[in-house]
Design an enzyme around this catalytic site. Sequence first.
Site, PDB file in Angstrom:
ATOM      1  N   GLU B  72       0.819  -1.205   0.000  1.00 62.98           N
ATOM      2  CA  GLU B  72       0.000   0.000   0.000  1.00 62.98           C
ATOM      3  C   GLU B  72       0.856   1.260   0.000  1.00 62.98           C
ATOM      4  O   GLU B  72       0.475   2.276  -0.573  1.00 62.98           O
ATOM      5  CB  GLU B  72      -0.946  -0.005   1.218  1.00 62.98           C
ATOM      6  CG  GLU B  72      -2.120  -0.955   1.088  1.00 62.98           C
ATOM      7  CD  GLU B  72      -1.739  -2.420   1.339  1.00 62.98           C
ATOM      8  OE1 GLU B  72      -0.631  -2.667   1.865  1.00 62.98           O
ATOM      9  OE2 GLU B  72      -2.532  -3.308   1.009  1.00 62.98           O
ATOM     10  N   HIS B 141     -10.315  -5.406   9.036  1.00 63.25           N
ATOM     11  CA  HIS B 141     -10.834  -5.021   7.722  1.00 63.25           C
ATOM     12  C   HIS B 141     -12.205  -4.358   7.844  1.00 63.25           C
ATOM     13  O   HIS B 141     -12.987  -4.363   6.909  1.00 63.25           O
ATOM     14  CB  HIS B 141     -10.965  -6.257   6.819  1.00 63.25           C
ATOM     15  CG  HIS B 141      -9.671  -6.970   6.560  1.00 63.25           C
ATOM     16  ND1 HIS B 141      -9.087  -7.799   7.497  1.00 63.25           N
ATOM     17  CD2 HIS B 141      -8.847  -6.968   5.484  1.00 63.25           C
ATOM     18  CE1 HIS B 141      -7.956  -8.290   7.002  1.00 63.25           C
ATOM     19  NE2 HIS B 141      -7.787  -7.795   5.783  1.00 63.25           N
TER      20      HIS B 141
END
Lengths: 426, 335
Positions: B72, B141
């Site tokens: 990321e 998440h």
Amino acid sequence: MAIPISMPKLGMTMEEGTLLQWEVDVGAPVEKGQLLYVIESEKTEAEIEAPASGFLRHVYVDAGEIVPCGTLLAAIADAPDGDFDADAFRQEHDRPAEVESTPVPSAPASPAAPSQPHVGGRRAVAPAARKLARELDVDLERIPGTGPGGRVTREDVGAYADARAALVGVGDGIGLEVPRLGAGDPVLLLPGFGTDVSSFAVQTAGLAERHLVLGVNPQGVGLSDDPELEVHPVSRTAADAAAVIDGPVHVVGASLGAAAAIELALEHPDRVRSLTLITPFVHVGARLRAVTDAWTRIASEASAETLARALLPWLFSPDWLADETARERGVRGLAASVGRVRAPALARIAAGLRAWSGTRAEDLSRIGAPTLVVVAGADLLTPNGAAVATAIPQAECLEIRAAGHAVAVEAADVVTERLVSHLAAH
Amino acid sequence: MSRKLSTGRAINEALRIAMETDPDVILLGEDVVGGGTLEGDDLEEMGGVVGTTKGLVKQFGRDRVLDTPISEMGLLGTAVGAAATGLRPVAELMFMDFLGVSLDPLLNQAAKLRYMFGGKVRIPLTVRTLCGAGMQAAAQHSQSLYWITAGIPGLKTVIPSNPADAKGLLLAAIRDDNPVVFCEPKLVLNQVGEVPEGDYEVPIGVANLAREGGDVSLVGFGGTVPIALRAADLLAAEGIQADVLDLRSLAPLDEEAILTTLEKTGSLVVVDESTPRCGIASDVAALCVDRGFDFLNTPVRRVTAPHAPVPFSAVLEKAYLPSAERVAATVRELG
């Protein structure tokens, strides 16, 4: 023949009531005075007795329903069966009062009173309420709060300002809260020390059937103005009462209200058509003085409910206190009433009471109005009421042996009945 | 004309329109292509972890829809660089929880470059990211970390509550010359609603009064708007009429819209699916006290998730999230 039973109006602020329970089955016989049904209004339950004997012929309102005062609830008939046109009877007797959509002036005060201490910590006031109070220039300290925990809301300020606008001017820019009920020959009610006119709830309801009842909350009581004088003389209450009325009226006073009524009868004899003195006095005894001192002190340090509980033994007879249901109901009613008198005002009123003591002992013989004196056998605070009756030339005396000082509450029905007939006779 | 689309499909449509109308718009992220898209390969591509970008690689090709390695930091660093050097990238951060491993390009680069270079550089970057609970995606998440990005000067953060706003807000975000974080709440991803056809934008920084009441103000955003609307239905049945304000944009925050509804009702409940500390709900509450003090007729109340990780269990996750019943109960307690 059938007798209508309607939702009673138990106080000036009562607009509607919840029918909690019927105590008699439809078709069953009832005796006059028998418990017929229970209602709830303004967080207070009231047990209502049958006004006549007969049979509970028809019920129009079921338990749990909320209906305006005057709504036809049931019919009591001579016979359990036979001709009875329920619809026609309803047409004839159903008279529901218009329920105002906006709160009536003093409405929020009574139910909210127990939850607001006079002092002791900061009062909860919504910021919007604070701002509105500033804009309308009303005293936040005097506004009863109806929000959770007694918080003063914007709506409370609005209702208070509206109520303030309805005050009756008595000169010097002072306004008094004078709740009105009914129509007919006017009756003026003057409440006792530290209470508002809601202490006359039963009398008000009884008298309003044929009189215009004017309850006068003296300075410092309820919404009435409270000029911060050191002493609030009894003569001021009398002068204010005189300013409220035009012609001669029936005057009813209890305890300190009786003192004001005596004052009114002596100073403004032309304004007094008849006089009713409930537990009157001319001398303030040591016990009355001590109780009013304690009353003033407790009001400044504790909640209205605490005050009411402390006062109960002084105001009611042991028989009445033994009935737990009556006692708890009494606490709620008394708390609502005493909670409407600010502690600082109590000190001024108490000073006026002491100053008045003995000043009219020689003048009672000058009272010309037809007078009813109500005294109570178990009255600890003003035990010499009968002497007042003796001193007033045209006085009749009703003695209720088994009642305490708050005889108008404790023996409400007897007092009301006699009051109604006294007024009818004069 | 409009037709019914899910929020996910509305986002897909916005991306397609943005790419059709501006050749500088590129997509990049983990699995935004996700599958066999080579010439002659008939494998269906994934189009992102929940299929939002499906079909775009076929229309716009691999030069404009780029799968990145599972890094990321690299993904966002690349996106910031592309934005600084003339492209208009739309990066997909698969879950907002991954901010932890990718924050520097956002916090210290995207948010600061225009300021540091005296306005001589612009960063027309959009970061799309799934946020919130509701899919049993568990503690790592399912977080709603928009309070982090909304708290960084130089970043904008928007969050739609319905398909139509999702399309219009995303188009506005992509065309904004500043970095915008576009949150995609899982609670509304599959929600279906009317979506206008064609190209339109929903302006960033403008809240929407989703329902007009007048007795109490319910403030929500993203997934809590449908919750607030259901609460308003419950309350209406009891005679309490609620304003429901959809913030739509967390940074900039439409303070005037919040104060307007508060002034009207005097009572405000803010509903946020994120945790309560240092959050958007607290920020709205602070605004009410700070700038709306004289309007307050009741305390400002927050209905949020507890200060705890999002649970995996469906039962617990449901209990964790704010509910219409909890919002309605909170309003009733206001008195």
